[in-house]
Structures are given as C-alpha cells and as structure tokens.
Design a protein around this motif. Structure first.
Motif, short mmCIF file in Angstrom:
data_model
loop_
_atom_site.label_atom_id
_atom_site.label_comp_id
_atom_site.label_asym_id
_atom_site.label_seq_id
_atom_site.Cartn_x
_atom_site.Cartn_y
_atom_site.Cartn_z
N PHE A 1 0.84 -1.20 0.00
CA PHE A 1 0.00 0.00 0.00
C PHE A 1 0.87 1.25 0.00
O PHE A 1 0.57 2.22 -0.71
CB PHE A 1 -0.92 0.00 1.22
N LEU A 2 1.96 1.24 0.76
CA LEU A 2 2.87 2.36 0.81
C LEU A 2 3.52 2.59 -0.55
O LEU A 2 3.62 3.73 -1.02
CB LEU A 2 3.93 2.12 1.88
N ALA A 3 3.94 1.52 -1.21
CA ALA A 3 4.53 1.64 -2.54
C ALA A 3 3.51 2.14 -3.56
O ALA A 3 3.83 2.97 -4.43
CB ALA A 3 5.09 0.29 -2.98
N PHE A 4 2.27 1.68 -3.45
CA PHE A 4 1.21 2.14 -4.34
C PHE A 4 0.95 3.63 -4.14
O PHE A 4 0.80 4.37 -5.11
CB PHE A 4 -0.07 1.33 -4.08
N THR A 5 0.92 4.06 -2.89
CA THR A 5 0.71 5.48 -2.59
C THR A 5 1.83 6.33 -3.16
O THR A 5 1.59 7.38 -3.76
CB THR A 5 0.60 5.68 -1.07
N ASP A 6 3.07 5.88 -3.00
CA ASP A 6 4.21 6.60 -3.56
C ASP A 6 4.11 6.70 -5.08
O ASP A 6 4.41 7.74 -5.67
CB ASP A 6 5.52 5.91 -3.18
N ALA A 7 3.69 5.62 -5.71
CA ALA A 7 3.57 5.61 -7.17
C ALA A 7 2.50 6.58 -7.65
O ALA A 7 2.70 7.31 -8.63
CB ALA A 7 3.26 4.21 -7.65
N ILE A 8 1.37 6.62 -6.96
CA ILE A 8 0.30 7.55 -7.34
C ILE A 8 0.76 9.00 -7.22
O ILE A 8 0.51 9.82 -8.10
CB ILE A 8 -0.96 7.30 -6.47
N ILE A 9 1.45 9.31 -6.14
CA ILE A 9 1.95 10.68 -5.95
C ILE A 9 2.97 11.03 -7.03
O ILE A 9 2.95 12.14 -7.57
CB ILE A 9 2.53 10.83 -4.53
N ALA A 10 3.85 10.10 -7.39
CA ALA A 10 4.82 10.35 -8.44
C ALA A 10 4.13 10.56 -9.79
O ALA A 10 4.54 11.44 -10.57
CB ALA A 10 5.81 9.19 -8.52
N ILE A 11 3.09 9.80 -10.07
CA ILE A 11 2.35 9.96 -11.33
C ILE A 11 1.67 11.32 -11.39
O ILE A 11 1.70 12.00 -12.41
CB ILE A 11 1.34 8.81 -11.50
N ILE A 12 1.07 11.74 -10.29
CA ILE A 12 0.41 13.05 -10.26
C ILE A 12 1.42 14.17 -10.49
O ILE A 12 1.17 15.09 -11.27
CB ILE A 12 -0.33 13.24 -8.93
N ALA A 13 2.58 14.09 -9.84
CA ALA A 13 3.61 15.11 -10.03
C ALA A 13 4.11 15.12 -11.48
O ALA A 13 4.35 16.19 -12.05
CB ALA A 13 4.77 14.86 -9.07
N THR A 14 4.24 13.96 -12.10
CA THR A 14 4.69 13.89 -13.49
C THR A 14 3.65 14.48 -14.43
O THR A 14 4.00 15.23 -15.36
CB THR A 14 4.97 12.43 -13.88
N ILE A 15 2.40 14.19 -14.21
CA ILE A 15 1.34 14.74 -15.06
C ILE A 15 1.30 16.26 -14.94
O ILE A 15 1.06 16.97 -15.92
CB ILE A 15 -0.01 14.10 -14.72
N MET A 16 1.55 16.76 -13.73
CA MET A 16 1.56 18.21 -13.55
C MET A 16 2.66 18.85 -14.39
O MET A 16 2.47 19.91 -15.00
CB MET A 16 1.77 18.56 -12.07
N VAL A 17 3.83 18.22 -14.48
CA VAL A 17 4.94 18.77 -15.26
C VAL A 17 4.62 18.73 -16.75
O VAL A 17 4.99 19.64 -17.49
CB VAL A 17 6.25 17.98 -14.96
N LEU A 18 3.90 17.72 -17.19
CA LEU A 18 3.58 17.60 -18.61
C LEU A 18 2.64 18.70 -19.09
O LEU A 18 2.51 18.91 -20.30
CB LEU A 18 2.96 16.23 -18.89
N GLU A 19 2.00 19.40 -18.19
CA GLU A 19 1.08 20.47 -18.58
C GLU A 19 1.80 21.76 -18.97
O GLU A 19 1.18 22.67 -19.49
CB GLU A 19 0.11 20.77 -17.42
N PHE A 20 3.09 21.86 -18.73
CA PHE A 20 3.83 23.06 -19.12
C PHE A 20 3.91 23.17 -20.63
O PHE A 20 4.20 22.22 -21.33
CB PHE A 20 5.25 23.06 -18.56
N LYS A 21 3.64 24.36 -21.12
CA LYS A 21 3.74 24.64 -22.56
C LYS A 21 5.06 25.38 -22.82
O LYS A 21 5.54 26.14 -21.99
CB LYS A 21 2.57 25.52 -23.01
N THR A 22 5.61 25.18 -23.99
CA THR A 22 6.83 25.88 -24.38
C THR A 22 6.49 27.33 -24.72
O THR A 22 5.58 27.58 -25.51
CB THR A 22 7.46 25.21 -25.62
#
Length: 76
Positions: free
Chosen positions: A6-27
C-alpha cells in the motif's frame, strides 16, 4: 507485507500526479527572461501544487509508519 504494498502504491500515485503536472507546461513562444516572466504565475501555481501533493504524501507515509508501530506495540 500488505502495508508495504500500500505504501509503494501510494508513492507511485503521488509520483504519477507530479509527473502529469509537469507535462502540462507549454513551451513559451519567446526566449529569455521575458518569456519566463510570462510563466511566473503558472510556475508559482505548479510549485504550490507540488508542495501540497508532496506534503500530503509525506503525511500519508508518516501515518502508515505510525500506525504500523502502534499496531506492533499494542498487539501483545
């Protein structure tokens, strides 16, 4: 073992959310400091959101670790 999963799953979800947030940046269309000045509000919003998500993640991890310690301590 379930708690670690469960702890590993929680870490993975948080990492995915942070990555998706970065992908929203436009050049930016321009280059240099003026282009960065146009993105100031977006960057500040990203920094605040990232800080909040990481804070929630740390709180969840600390809660799980504390719960694990308490369950081990009072299981006797």
């Amino acid at each position: 073992m379930e708690k670690e999963r469960f702890l590993a799953f929680t870490d993975a979800i948080i990492a995915i959310i942070a990555t998706i947030m970065v992908l929203e940046f436009k050049t930016p269309d321009k280059s240099g400091w003026p282009a960065l000045a146009e993105l100031t509000i977006l960057l500040l919003a990203y920094a605040l959101s990232f800080f909040m998500i990481m804070t929630v993640g740390i709180i969840i991890i600390n809660f799980i670790v504390t719960l694990k310690i308490l369950l081990l301590e009072y299981s006797y």
